[in-house]
Motif scaffolding. Structure first.
Motif, PDB file in Angstrom:
ATOM      1  N   ARG A 117      -3.004   5.939   3.949  1.00  0.00           N
ATOM      2  CA  ARG A 117      -2.430   4.922   4.306  1.00  0.00           C
ATOM      3  C   ARG A 117      -2.235   3.865   3.209  1.00  0.00           C
ATOM      4  O   ARG A 117      -0.641   3.434   2.695  1.00  0.00           O
ATOM      5  CB  ARG A 117      -2.018   4.728   5.810  1.00  0.00           C
ATOM      6  CG  ARG A 117      -0.826   3.808   6.469  1.00  0.00           C
ATOM      7  CD  ARG A 117      -0.688   3.631   8.085  1.00  0.00           C
ATOM      8  NE  ARG A 117      -0.375   5.202   8.038  1.00  0.00           N
ATOM      9  CZ  ARG A 117      -1.644   5.154   9.416  1.00  0.00           C
ATOM     10  NH1 ARG A 117      -3.069   4.687   9.469  1.00  0.00           N
ATOM     11  NH2 ARG A 117      -1.482   6.452   9.847  1.00  0.00           N
ATOM     12  N   GLU A 120      -0.633   4.631  -0.397  1.00  0.00           N
ATOM     13  CA  GLU A 120       0.672   5.207   0.669  1.00  0.00           C
ATOM     14  C   GLU A 120       1.675   3.781   1.009  1.00  0.00           C
ATOM     15  O   GLU A 120       2.714   4.020   0.330  1.00  0.00           O
ATOM     16  CB  GLU A 120       0.815   6.116   1.586  1.00  0.00           C
ATOM     17  CG  GLU A 120       0.337   6.841   1.245  1.00  0.00           C
ATOM     18  CD  GLU A 120       0.664   8.225   2.930  1.00  0.00           C
ATOM     19  OE1 GLU A 120      -0.287   9.195   2.956  1.00  0.00           O
ATOM     20  OE2 GLU A 120       0.509   7.518   3.307  1.00  0.00           O
ATOM     21  N   TRP A 148       7.747   4.095  -6.043  1.00  0.00           N
ATOM     22  CA  TRP A 148       6.210   4.564  -5.225  1.00  0.00           C
ATOM     23  C   TRP A 148       6.018   4.323  -3.535  1.00  0.00           C
ATOM     24  O   TRP A 148       5.596   5.869  -2.895  1.00  0.00           O
ATOM     25  CB  TRP A 148       5.227   3.255  -5.428  1.00  0.00           C
ATOM     26  CG  TRP A 148       3.730   3.801  -5.127  1.00  0.00           C
ATOM     27  CD1 TRP A 148       3.030   3.567  -4.024  1.00  0.00           C
ATOM     28  CD2 TRP A 148       2.655   4.427  -5.204  1.00  0.00           C
ATOM     29  NE1 TRP A 148       2.082   4.125  -4.024  1.00  0.00           N
ATOM     30  CE2 TRP A 148       1.491   4.631  -4.886  1.00  0.00           C
ATOM     31  CE3 TRP A 148       2.556   4.742  -7.594  1.00  0.00           C
ATOM     32  CZ2 TRP A 148       0.972   4.809  -5.566  1.00  0.00           C
ATOM     33  CZ3 TRP A 148       1.335   5.695  -7.446  1.00  0.00           C
ATOM     34  CH2 TRP A 148      -0.167   5.350  -7.036  1.00  0.00           C
ATOM     35  N   THR A 149       6.306   3.286  -3.173  1.00  0.00           N
ATOM     36  CA  THR A 149       6.858   3.618  -1.785  1.00  0.00           C
ATOM     37  C   THR A 149       7.282   5.004  -0.783  1.00  0.00           C
ATOM     38  O   THR A 149       6.777   5.088  -0.517  1.00  0.00           O
ATOM     39  CB  THR A 149       6.907   2.200  -1.076  1.00  0.00           C
ATOM     40  OG1 THR A 149       6.115   0.846  -1.520  1.00  0.00           O
ATOM     41  CG2 THR A 149       6.508   2.391   0.325  1.00  0.00           C
ATOM     42  N   PHE A 152       5.753   8.058  -0.787  1.00  0.00           N
ATOM     43  CA  PHE A 152       5.018   7.889   0.010  1.00  0.00           C
ATOM     44  C   PHE A 152       5.703   8.676   1.750  1.00  0.00           C
ATOM     45  O   PHE A 152       5.191   8.960   2.280  1.00  0.00           O
ATOM     46  CB  PHE A 152       3.607   7.790  -0.004  1.00  0.00           C
ATOM     47  CG  PHE A 152       3.050   7.934  -0.783  1.00  0.00           C
ATOM     48  CD1 PHE A 152       2.129   9.032  -1.018  1.00  0.00           C
ATOM     49  CD2 PHE A 152       3.084   6.944  -2.542  1.00  0.00           C
ATOM     50  CE1 PHE A 152       1.500   9.297  -2.211  1.00  0.00           C
ATOM     51  CE2 PHE A 152       1.790   7.315  -3.366  1.00  0.00           C
ATOM     52  CZ  PHE A 152       1.368   8.138  -3.433  1.00  0.00           C
ATOM     53  N   ARG A 164       2.165  14.166   6.304  1.00  0.00           N
ATOM     54  CA  ARG A 164       2.025  12.870   5.044  1.00  0.00           C
ATOM     55  C   ARG A 164       1.145  13.902   4.174  1.00  0.00           C
ATOM     56  O   ARG A 164       0.271  14.071   4.361  1.00  0.00           O
ATOM     57  CB  ARG A 164       1.283  12.155   5.818  1.00  0.00           C
ATOM     58  CG  ARG A 164       2.289  10.701   6.551  1.00  0.00           C
ATOM     59  CD  ARG A 164       1.120   9.381   6.974  1.00  0.00           C
ATOM     60  NE  ARG A 164       0.774   9.002   6.746  1.00  0.00           N
ATOM     61  CZ  ARG A 164      -0.918   9.109   6.463  1.00  0.00           C
ATOM     62  NH1 ARG A 164      -1.415   9.634   8.117  1.00  0.00           N
ATOM     63  NH2 ARG A 164      -1.481   8.360   6.378  1.00  0.00           N
ATOM     64  N   VAL A 165       0.550  13.173   3.065  1.00  0.00           N
ATOM     65  CA  VAL A 165       0.275  12.752   2.301  1.00  0.00           C
ATOM     66  C   VAL A 165      -1.607  12.429   2.995  1.00  0.00           C
ATOM     67  O   VAL A 165      -2.905  13.711   2.313  1.00  0.00           O
ATOM     68  CB  VAL A 165      -0.323  11.986   0.857  1.00  0.00           C
ATOM     69  CG1 VAL A 165      -1.044  12.212  -0.454  1.00  0.00           C
ATOM     70  CG2 VAL A 165       1.199  12.388   0.398  1.00  0.00           C
TER      71      VAL A 165
END
Length: 278
Positions: A117, A120, A148-149, A152, A164-165
């Protein structure tokens, strides 16, 4: 969204994944809790600096930044390592974290999904905030940070399991917790004297398997009970015929629970069948 969650014993525990709205709401609740804590910490830091109760403003600033890093990371990690595997936000929304392979949720998985996180969300936001404060962020950099934000942030919307990643890397799901009325204690159910197990047969399993067996007994799934009964029979080397699956499982549950509780009185807690230390 229903998914199959197969335990190492081959039991299919059907689960329902939390939807995007629930997960966002849970995160916002947690964010509000963290924000409240940070406001309190900021006021305390400001009071300390103004009243010269510390070596200097720089030290207060460093302590504040360190505290912000620790609270935003360890809050999620510590809460999800607990038995409920959920933060306050997830509890409020009826969610919890589980391992996708059906095994016990490990500390490594919890740490991985939560430290991700930082990459992310918090790193780009912190960079943008610091840059805007000192005037070093131009429009292009700002849009790149926002992009970028956003990638994610919206990643869960573009995969079928709402991962989520961090979930993808850690091998976890966020599922809906089953909220049911308080059930009766299975240990009080009369058991058949036909099924008496030796100490060696009860040593085959630990607390995790006991909890899994309890979950199976509380469900009306004959196929799952048969699968678990066969796994136990093979594991403990039960030589007699089993004519009553429910009776066999209930008797094993009751005796295994009593066996583990007795060991616990002497400070020996066997987490699962692989835990040989206990």
């Amino acid at each position: 969204m229903a998914r199959r969650l197969v335990t190492p014993e081959g039991v299919d525990l059907g689960v329902t994944l939390g939807d995007a709205g629930q997960r966002v709401a849970a995160f916002l609740i947690d964010a509000m809790l963290l924000l409240t804590f940070m406001i309190v910490m900021t006021l305390v830091s400001a009071y300390t600096a103004l009243n010269k109760l510390s070596p200097g403003v720089e030290v207060v600033g460093i302590i504040w930044l360190l505290g912000f890093f620790l609270i935003r990371n360890f809050y999620f990690i510590i809460m999800e390592m607990r038995p409920r595997a959920a933060t306050f936000g997830k509890r409020w929304m009826g969610l919890r974290v589980v391992a996708r392979d059906g095994g016990r949720l490990t500390g490594d998985a919890v740490i991985a999904r939560n430290l991700m996180r930082e990459v992310e969300v918090f790193v780009p936001i912190s960079m943008l905030a610091n840059g805007m404060a000192d005037g070093t962020v131009d429009a292009l950099t700002g849009w790149l940070g926002f992009g970028w934000t956003a990638v994610f942030l919206f990643f869960p919307l573009f995969n079928r399991d709402r991962l989520r990643v961090g979930d993808l890397l850690a091998g976890t799901w966020v599922i809906r917790s089953q909220r049911s009325k308080l059930a009766h204690d299975l240990a009080t159910v009369p058991t058949s004297p036909e099924y008496i197990f030796s100490r060696e047969q009860l040593e085959a399993y630990g607390v995790y398997e006991l909890e899994t067996l309890e979950g199976v007994l509380r469900r009306s799934d004959a196929a799952a009970k048969l699968t678990v009964a066969q796994a136990i029979i093979d594991k403990i080397g039960w030589g007699s015929d089993v004519h009553n699956i429910d009776g066999f499982l209930t008797a094993y549950y009751t005796q295994l629970r009593a066996h583990l509780e007795k060991k616990l009185l002497f400070g020996k807690r066997r987490a699962n069948k692989h835990d040989l230390a206990a």
